[in-house]
Structures are given as structure tokens and as C-alpha cells.
Enzyme design. Structure first.
Site, short mmCIF file in Angstrom:
data_model
loop_
_atom_site.label_atom_id
_atom_site.label_comp_id
_atom_site.label_asym_id
_atom_site.label_seq_id
_atom_site.Cartn_x
_atom_site.Cartn_y
_atom_site.Cartn_z
N SER A 26 -8.82 15.83 3.27
CA SER A 26 -10.22 15.87 3.71
C SER A 26 -10.66 17.24 4.24
O SER A 26 -11.80 17.65 3.98
CB SER A 26 -10.48 14.79 4.75
OG SER A 26 -10.41 13.54 4.14
N LYS A 75 -8.59 3.12 11.65
CA LYS A 75 -9.83 2.66 11.01
C LYS A 75 -10.41 1.39 11.64
O LYS A 75 -11.61 1.16 11.56
CB LYS A 75 -9.60 2.43 9.51
CG LYS A 75 -9.44 3.72 8.73
CD LYS A 75 -9.32 3.44 7.24
CE LYS A 75 -9.18 4.73 6.46
NZ LYS A 75 -9.15 4.51 5.01
N ASN A 96 -14.39 4.55 8.18
CA ASN A 96 -13.72 5.84 7.94
C ASN A 96 -14.67 7.01 8.22
O ASN A 96 -14.28 8.16 8.08
CB ASN A 96 -13.20 5.92 6.49
CG ASN A 96 -14.32 6.12 5.51
OD1 ASN A 96 -15.44 5.65 5.71
ND2 ASN A 96 -14.03 6.85 4.44
N ASP A 111 -15.15 4.37 2.05
CA ASP A 111 -14.09 4.06 1.07
C ASP A 111 -14.66 3.15 -0.01
O ASP A 111 -14.38 3.33 -1.20
CB ASP A 111 -12.91 3.33 1.75
CG ASP A 111 -12.04 4.28 2.57
OD1 ASP A 111 -12.04 5.49 2.27
OD2 ASP A 111 -11.37 3.82 3.51
N GLY A 135 -1.87 -5.93 -2.18
CA GLY A 135 -2.03 -5.27 -0.88
C GLY A 135 -3.07 -5.99 -0.04
O GLY A 135 -3.94 -6.70 -0.58
N GLY A 137 -3.99 -4.28 3.25
CA GLY A 137 -4.23 -3.36 4.36
C GLY A 137 -5.64 -2.80 4.30
O GLY A 137 -6.55 -3.41 3.71
N ARG A 160 3.01 -8.62 0.51
CA ARG A 160 4.33 -8.86 1.08
C ARG A 160 4.24 -9.83 2.26
O ARG A 160 4.98 -10.79 2.35
CB ARG A 160 4.90 -7.50 1.52
CG ARG A 160 6.26 -7.55 2.14
CD ARG A 160 6.71 -6.15 2.51
NE ARG A 160 5.80 -5.49 3.46
CZ ARG A 160 5.98 -4.27 3.93
NH1 ARG A 160 7.02 -3.56 3.54
NH2 ARG A 160 5.12 -3.75 4.79
N GLY A 252 -6.52 7.08 -7.62
CA GLY A 252 -7.43 7.03 -6.48
C GLY A 252 -8.18 8.32 -6.20
O GLY A 252 -8.87 8.42 -5.17
P1 NDP Z 1 -2.16 0.03 5.25
O1 NDP Z 1 -0.98 0.42 6.07
O2 NDP Z 1 -3.37 -0.49 5.91
O3 NDP Z 1 -1.68 -1.13 4.20
C1 NDP Z 1 -0.50 -0.97 3.45
C2 NDP Z 1 -0.35 -2.11 2.43
O4 NDP Z 1 0.81 -1.82 1.64
C3 NDP Z 1 -0.12 -3.47 3.06
O5 NDP Z 1 -0.68 -4.45 2.23
C4 NDP Z 1 1.41 -3.58 3.07
O6 NDP Z 1 1.87 -4.90 3.04
C5 NDP Z 1 1.74 -2.90 1.76
N1 NDP Z 1 3.08 -2.36 1.72
C6 NDP Z 1 3.55 -1.28 2.40
N2 NDP Z 1 4.85 -1.06 2.09
C7 NDP Z 1 5.20 -2.04 1.21
C8 NDP Z 1 6.40 -2.34 0.53
N3 NDP Z 1 7.52 -1.61 0.68
N4 NDP Z 1 6.42 -3.40 -0.32
C9 NDP Z 1 5.30 -4.15 -0.50
N5 NDP Z 1 4.13 -3.90 0.13
C10 NDP Z 1 4.08 -2.85 0.97
O7 NDP Z 1 -2.48 1.28 4.35
P2 NDP Z 1 -3.85 1.62 3.58
O8 NDP Z 1 -4.40 0.37 3.01
O9 NDP Z 1 -4.72 2.43 4.44
O10 NDP Z 1 -3.32 2.59 2.44
C11 NDP Z 1 -2.67 2.07 1.28
C12 NDP Z 1 -2.68 3.15 0.21
O11 NDP Z 1 -4.02 3.45 -0.15
C13 NDP Z 1 -2.05 4.46 0.66
O12 NDP Z 1 -1.25 4.93 -0.39
C14 NDP Z 1 -3.25 5.38 0.87
O13 NDP Z 1 -2.96 6.73 0.61
C15 NDP Z 1 -4.22 4.85 -0.18
N6 NDP Z 1 -5.62 5.12 0.12
C16 NDP Z 1 -6.35 5.79 -0.79
C17 NDP Z 1 -7.67 6.06 -0.57
C18 NDP Z 1 -8.45 6.83 -1.59
O14 NDP Z 1 -9.54 7.34 -1.26
N7 NDP Z 1 -7.99 6.92 -2.82
C19 NDP Z 1 -8.36 5.64 0.67
C20 NDP Z 1 -7.50 4.90 1.57
C21 NDP Z 1 -6.17 4.67 1.30
P3 NDP Z 1 2.06 -5.76 4.40
O15 NDP Z 1 0.75 -6.42 4.69
O16 NDP Z 1 3.13 -6.69 4.04
O17 NDP Z 1 2.46 -4.78 5.48
#
Ligand code: NDP
Length: 295
Positions: A26, A75, A96, A111, A135, A137, A160, A252
Site C-alpha cells: 500500500s 480490520k 480497511n 476490499d 476461507g 476470514g 478449516r 488478487g
Molecule cells: P484471515 O486471517 O482473516 O483469514 C485466513 C483464512 O485462511 C481463514 O479462513 C483460515 O481458516 C484460513 N487458513 C489459514 N491457514 C490455513 C491452513 N493452513 N489451512 C486451511 N485454511 C487456512 O486472513 P485474510 O482473510 O485477511 O487474508 C487471507 C488472504 O487474502 C491473505 O493471503 C491475504 O494476503 C489475502 N488478501 C488479499 C487482498 C487483495 O486485495 N487481493 C485483500 C485482503 C486479503 P480458519 O478459519 O480455520 O482459521
């Protein structure tokens, strides 16, 4: 010595808070935008611990910051220190982008704007179609709201941690009348082919670049679109597996650029025209693909 005159004492100040923050693209994106638009401003990164978020927001307001971006893990937690939320941020439950007002900062979620733009550019139309979202998150929240708003007939949540998927499903169900399903990494293959599979987990980035959340790659056979919110690496294993089976693949990066442009537009109360936005995106993707994203 060169005279550094990109901004002066009248400059407006912007920034990003997160932890970690070192990897963030950013500052490059926003300072390039400030320069491109000829604004007297500067944008700086701040590493902020979760326990310090309230003080940080109060401090940034007292220091006259015009706008702030918020990234992982703040966030959601930042919301209680804001004086208001726009409708989309309220729906997603995460912000964000913060914009200064007389009473404090108001929160936005760009986002989802970046994601929608990326869907439009790539002609992804999920209306009346089945979408599989991996996912639950922050990023997945934005994806889920967009899929619901765009009228997907079914959203299949794969995650997960079941409880996180359930929370997301409940949130969407409050305004979405399509079908929602929750499944896991074993059972996901039993569903009929979705129109689109979206990876919104962090699996495939960082130390796990050889991993994909879709272990049986043949599942991609018959899927039209594979979308990965990750942009480092440019092509994740998820996308390269999907490509082998003829899926249209999108990473992304467009989402990243257009969420940044949307933040800029909110802070400056302007609309950046389509051609300028594409020019900005092309310059930044060249820089990024030549190693600039690793800095
Ligand atoms: P969060 O920490 O909020 O969520 C992470 C997610 O990934 C959860 O659903 C988690 O599952 C899952 N996860 C993490 N590790 C594992 C694993 N080993 N096996 C299975 N599931 C897993 O992160 P964000 O949502 O903020 O970010 C996720 C991705 O999105 C990142 O790579 C980030 O860089 C990208 N992103 C891209 C953006 C863009 O503009 N292109 C904007 C925002 C994010 P659980 O619920 O079980 O923990």
C-alpha cells in the site's frame, strides 16, 4: 544531494496500520497515486500492536491524519473506535479504510469494491450460479457479501474451522435468500461443479507457496473460473492447477489495486477516470512483476 520536494509542510498525511506491516504494497501504491494525481501528500506505514489500537486511532486523529488504511489483524477490532460506518462496511463487518471527519474517523470497506471491479474486468457474472468460497476470514467476508449481492444461486463455504464458516454463513443469511452450504476440505469434492471456486485463505502464500487448498486438482475440471485473492506469488499452486484444467484464472492483484484506488477516491472525494486507473494499474504491475513487490 537532491532537493526532495514531493510534499511540503502543507501536505496531507495518510497511512496504514497493521501487524506485520513490512510486506504491505500500500505505501508504494498510495504514494504513486499521490504523485500521479499531483497531490501534496504522503502515506506512511505503521506497525501497531493489537493492544494499542485505541491509542493509535486517537493519536492519528490528533495528528490530523486525513485517511488511514487498516490491514490484518485490525480490520474488525478498529470498528469500536470509529464515529461511523458506511453501509458496505456494516454488511461486511470489517473496514480497511478510515476517512477523517470533524467527529472522528468513518470506516469503509474498499476490499469489496476492489473485488467487484476485478469481477467486472474479468467478466465474472455469478448471478444464478453456484460459487464455492474457500476461507472464512477477512477477505472471505468481503467475497461472501459480494457473491450474495451479485445474486449467486448457491454459496458453498469451505473452511478449516467450522465455527468461522458458520458465523459467516449466518451473517450472509440475514440479507441473502440463495442457498448456503458449509463443508470441509474432505467433502468439498462431492458437490457438483461450481461456476467459480475462490481461494480466500492464506494457503499458497508465504512459506506455503507449494500448497493449494484444493488437494484433488482434477476437481477443477469443468469449473469456469478460479479466483485467488493472493497476489504473492503471482500464480499460486491453486491457480496453476486450475489452469491445467482450462479454468479462467484471476489472482488478487486487480483487487489490491482497485481497493487502493477506491480508498484514494474516498479520501479525496474524486473519481479517477477509467483510463487513468488502467494506466496506474499497468505501471504498478510492471513494477511488482520486476521484484518491486518484494520490497
Ligand atoms: P484471515 O486471517 O482473516 O483469514 C485466513 C483464512 O485462511 C481463514 O479462513 C483460515 O481458516 C484460513 N487458513 C489459514 N491457514 C490455513 C491452513 N493452513 N489451512 C486451511 N485454511 C487456512 O486472513 P485474510 O482473510 O485477511 O487474508 C487471507 C488472504 O487474502 C491473505 O493471503 C491475504 O494476503 C489475502 N488478501 C488479499 C487482498 C487483495 O486485495 N487481493 C485483500 C485482503 C486479503 P480458519 O478459519 O480455520 O482459521
Amino acid at each position: 544531494m537532491n532537493v526532495f520536494n514531493f510534499f511540503n509542510g502543507a501536505a496531507k498525511v495518510y497511512g496504514i496500520i497493521g501487524n506485520p506491516i513490512e510486506h504491505s504494497f500500500s505505501p508504494v501504491l498510495q504514494n504513486s497515486l499521490l504523485d500521479f494525481m499531483g497531490s501534496n501528500g504522503v502515506y506512511v506505514p505503521f506497525k501497531v500492536d493489537e493492544n494499542d489500537i485505541e491509542e493509535a486511532i486517537k493519536g492519528l486523529f490528533k495528528l490530523n491524519f486525513e485517511g488511514i488504511n487498516v490491514t490484518v489483524p485490525h480490520k474488525k477490532s478498529v470498528i469500536k473506535y470509529l464515529c461511523g460506518l458506511d453501509n458496505t462496511a456494516q454488511k461486511v463487518g470489517a473496514v480497511n479504510t478510515l476517512k477523517r471527519t470533524n467527529n472522528g474517523f468513518v470506516g469503509y470497506n474498499t476490499d469489496i469494491i476492489g473485488l467487484e471491479k476485478s469481477f467486472n474486468i474479468n467478466k465474472i457474472d455469478v448471478s444464478n450460479k453456484v460459487a464455492m468460497l474457500i476461507g472464512a476470514g477477512g477477505a472471505a467476508n468481503a467475497v461472501a457479501v459480494l457473491l450474495a449481492q451479485m445474486g449467486a444461486s448457491d454459496i458453498i463455504f469451505v473452511n478449516r474451522t467450522f465455527d468461522n464458516a458458520k458465523k459467516l454463513k449466518n451473517k450472509i443469511s440475514s440479507f441473502y435468500s440463495g442457498n448456503v452450504h458449509i463443508t470441509d476440505f474432505e467433502e468439498m469434492y462431492n458437490y457438483n461443479k461450481p461456476y467459480i471456486v475462490i481461494n480466500a485463505t492464506s494457503v499458497g502464500m508465504g512459506n506455503g507457496v507449494w500448497e493449494s487448498p484444493v488437494k484433488k486438482e482434477e476437481f477443477f475440471n469443468g469449473v469456469e473460473y478460479a479466483f485467488d485473492v493472493i497476489y504473492i506469488p503471482w500464480k499460486t499452486k491453486f491457480l496453476s492447477d486450475a489452469e491445467k484444467y482450462g479454468c479462467k484464472c484471476i489472482n488478487g492483484f486487480d483487487m489490491l489495486i482497485y481497493q487502493g484506488i477506491a480508498s484514494y477516491e474516498i479520501w479525496h472525494d474524486i473519481t479517477i477516470d477509467k483510463k487513468s486507473a488502467v494506466d496506474i494499474k499497468n505501471v504498478l504491475s510492471d513494477f511488482f512483476l520486476n521484484g518491486g513487490g518484494d520490497k
